[in-house]
Design a protein around this motif. Sequence first.
Motif, PDB file in Angstrom:
ATOM      1  N   PHE A  10       0.831  -1.205   0.000  1.00 28.91           N
ATOM      2  CA  PHE A  10       0.000   0.000   0.000  1.00 28.91           C
ATOM      3  C   PHE A  10       0.864   1.254   0.000  1.00 28.91           C
ATOM      4  CE2 PHE A  10      -2.269   3.325   2.437  1.00 28.91           C
ATOM      5  CZ  PHE A  10      -3.400   3.473   1.637  1.00 28.91           C
ATOM      6  N   SER A  11       1.968   1.207   0.746  1.00 31.65           N
ATOM      7  CA  SER A  11       2.895   2.339   0.807  1.00 31.65           C
ATOM      8  C   SER A  11       4.293   1.803   1.068  1.00 31.65           C
ATOM      9  CB  SER A  11       2.489   3.312   1.915  1.00 31.65           C
ATOM     10  OG  SER A  11       3.522   4.251   2.169  1.00 31.65           O
ATOM     11  N   GLU A  12       5.274   2.374   0.381  1.00 31.00           N
ATOM     12  CA  GLU A  12       6.657   1.934   0.579  1.00 31.00           C
ATOM     13  C   GLU A  12       7.323   2.664   1.726  1.00 31.00           C
ATOM     14  OE1 GLU A  12      10.637   0.968  -2.110  1.00 31.00           O
ATOM     15  OE2 GLU A  12       8.841   1.811  -3.044  1.00 31.00           O
ATOM     16  N   SER A  13       6.944   3.918   1.964  1.00 37.71           N
ATOM     17  CA  SER A  13       7.526   4.699   3.059  1.00 37.71           C
ATOM     18  C   SER A  13       6.469   5.627   3.639  1.00 37.71           C
ATOM     19  CB  SER A  13       8.732   5.504   2.566  1.00 37.71           C
ATOM     20  OG  SER A  13       9.296   6.245   3.630  1.00 37.71           O
ATOM     21  N   PRO A  14       5.857   5.264   4.763  1.00 36.84           N
ATOM     22  CA  PRO A  14       6.154   4.095   5.603  1.00 36.84           C
ATOM     23  C   PRO A  14       5.718   2.798   4.922  1.00 36.84           C
ATOM     24  CG  PRO A  14       4.143   5.126   6.342  1.00 36.84           C
ATOM     25  CD  PRO A  14       4.705   6.038   5.290  1.00 36.84           C
ATOM     26  N   TRP A  15       6.292   1.683   5.378  1.00 37.84           N
ATOM     27  CA  TRP A  15       5.994   0.390   4.792  1.00 37.84           C
ATOM     28  C   TRP A  15       4.639  -0.094   5.294  1.00 37.84           C
ATOM     29  CZ3 TRP A  15       8.241  -2.371   0.997  1.00 37.84           C
ATOM     30  CH2 TRP A  15       7.841  -3.709   0.830  1.00 37.84           C
ATOM     31  N   VAL A  16       3.660  -0.121   4.406  1.00 41.21           N
ATOM     32  CA  VAL A  16       2.302  -0.527   4.757  1.00 41.21           C
ATOM     33  C   VAL A  16       1.822  -1.532   3.718  1.00 41.21           C
ATOM     34  CG1 VAL A  16      -0.067   0.204   5.251  1.00 41.21           C
ATOM     35  CG2 VAL A  16       1.838   1.787   5.685  1.00 41.21           C
ATOM     36  N   THR A  17       1.260  -2.646   4.177  1.00 41.88           N
ATOM     37  CA  THR A  17       0.688  -3.633   3.267  1.00 41.88           C
ATOM     38  C   THR A  17      -0.784  -3.838   3.595  1.00 41.88           C
ATOM     39  OG1 THR A  17       1.301  -5.495   4.698  1.00 41.88           O
ATOM     40  CG2 THR A  17       2.884  -4.833   3.000  1.00 41.88           C
ATOM     41  N   ALA A  18      -1.530  -4.366   2.639  1.00 48.15           N
ATOM     42  CA  ALA A  18      -2.952  -4.618   2.826  1.00 48.15           C
ATOM     43  C   ALA A  18      -3.302  -5.961   2.204  1.00 48.15           C
ATOM     44  CB  ALA A  18      -3.786  -3.505   2.192  1.00 48.15           C
ATOM     45  N   ALA A  19      -4.242  -6.658   2.817  1.00 47.29           N
ATOM     46  CA  ALA A  19      -4.665  -7.961   2.313  1.00 47.29           C
ATOM     47  C   ALA A  19      -6.130  -8.186   2.651  1.00 47.29           C
ATOM     48  CB  ALA A  19      -3.818  -9.075   2.904  1.00 47.29           C
ATOM     49  N   GLU A  20      -6.853  -8.794   1.752  1.00 47.44           N
ATOM     50  CA  GLU A  20      -8.215  -9.216   2.031  1.00 47.44           C
ATOM     51  C   GLU A  20      -8.217 -10.695   2.407  1.00 47.44           C
ATOM     52  OE1 GLU A  20     -10.820  -8.301  -1.196  1.00 47.44           O
ATOM     53  OE2 GLU A  20     -10.410  -6.141  -1.149  1.00 47.44           O
ATOM     54  N   HIS A  21      -9.313 -11.143   3.000  1.00 47.40           N
ATOM     55  CA  HIS A  21      -9.553 -12.562   3.276  1.00 47.40           C
ATOM     56  C   HIS A  21      -8.475 -13.183   4.176  1.00 47.40           C
ATOM     57  CE1 HIS A  21     -12.432 -11.998   0.124  1.00 47.40           C
ATOM     58  NE2 HIS A  21     -11.510 -11.810  -0.784  1.00 47.40           N
TER      59      HIS A  21
END
Length: 355
Positions: free
Chosen positions: A159-170
Amino acid sequence: MTDTTAAGLSPAELASKAEAGDAEAALFLARVLFGQGKMEESFNWILKSAKEGHPVAATELGLRLVVGNGAPTDPAAGIKWIDAAVKAGFPEAVRWRALFLAAGVGGTINFPAALNMLEAAAQSGEPYAQAQLQCIRASGINSDESLAAFLNPPAPLLFSESPWVTAAEHVLPEPMCNWWIAAASTRLQKAQVHDADAGGRRQDGMRTNSGAGFSILQTDVVMQLCLARIAVATGRPRKWQEAPNVLHYSVGEEYGLHYDFLDPANPHFADGLAKYGQRRTTALIYLNQNFMEGQTWFEAIQKHARTPAGGMLAFDNVLNDGSPDPRTLHAGLPVTMGEKWLLSIWIRDREQPVI
C-alpha cells in the motif's frame, strides 16, 4: 471446574478434611486461600491435591504454572500436570492441552495435534471444545489439506513503501471474525495510552474507544489459528506477537494521531524495551464492515485505508536498522455510523513470554 459437597464447607472444615488427606477439600481450600491472596499456602494445597491424583487440581495447578499466577512461572511443569489430568480423562484438561499445542507452550506449535486433542475433548462432551470445532469447520478447516492451506495465506499487497504498509483481504474468515467479536463484547474497557511523562498507562481524550486484551488463558484454538495465519501474512514469527487486543469504536470514537513504536529516548520505556524489545510491526484486522468511516489514517502520506471484514493492514513501525520510523504517525478516524471492531496485534522484534 467441578461441583462437590466440599464447596459448602467453611475454610476451617476444608482445612480439617484437607489435612486428613481429602484431595477434594484440598482443592477447595487452595481456591479459598487464592481468593484471600495467600498464594504460597494456596499453591501448597493445590499441589498436594494434584499429587493425590485429583484431575481438576492437576489442571488448575498446570494453568497456574503456565502463566505464573499464584505459582512459579514454569510452563514445562504446567504442561506435565495438565498431561496428567488428560491421562486421567478430564475433558477440560484435554481442551486446555489443545490450546497449548496450538500456541506452542512448552514446545513447538502443532496444529494437527491440537485439533485432534480438541476433537477428543468435544467427543467427551466438553461444550467449549464443541463450539470451537464448529467455528473451525465453518471456516473451512476440515482436513489436513485445508489446515495447511489456511496456514499459508497469500502475500499481502504493498500500500505504501515509506512508511511500509501492506494490505490484504480474506485474512480471517467471517466465522472467526465473529468469534473474536463475541469473545470481546462482554469484556470491553475504556482504552488507555502510554503515559510518556509519568510512565505506566492512562486514559486520554485522544483515544476514546474501548478494548479487550487476551492473555494466553483467555484464548483458544480458534484464536491461535488466527494468530498463526496473521504471523504468516505479516512475515513475522508467531511467538513475537504480544497478547492480542480487540478494539471497539462506537459512533464518534477515535484514536488520534500516535505512534506504535516505543521511543528509546524515553526513560520510562527503557525496561520494557530491554525485556520485550521494540514494537516492530502492527497488524490490524477489520472484523466487521457495517460501519461508516473509521479508516486508518497515515499522516505522512495523507492517505487512509480500510479493508473489508477479515482483511488486514500491516505496517512496520521501525526502519531497517530498528530505529523508530517517524513516518508511521497514524490514527483511527472517527466512526460516523454503526460500530467498528478491530483485532490489533503488536509484533515485537523477539520472542515474547507466555502471559
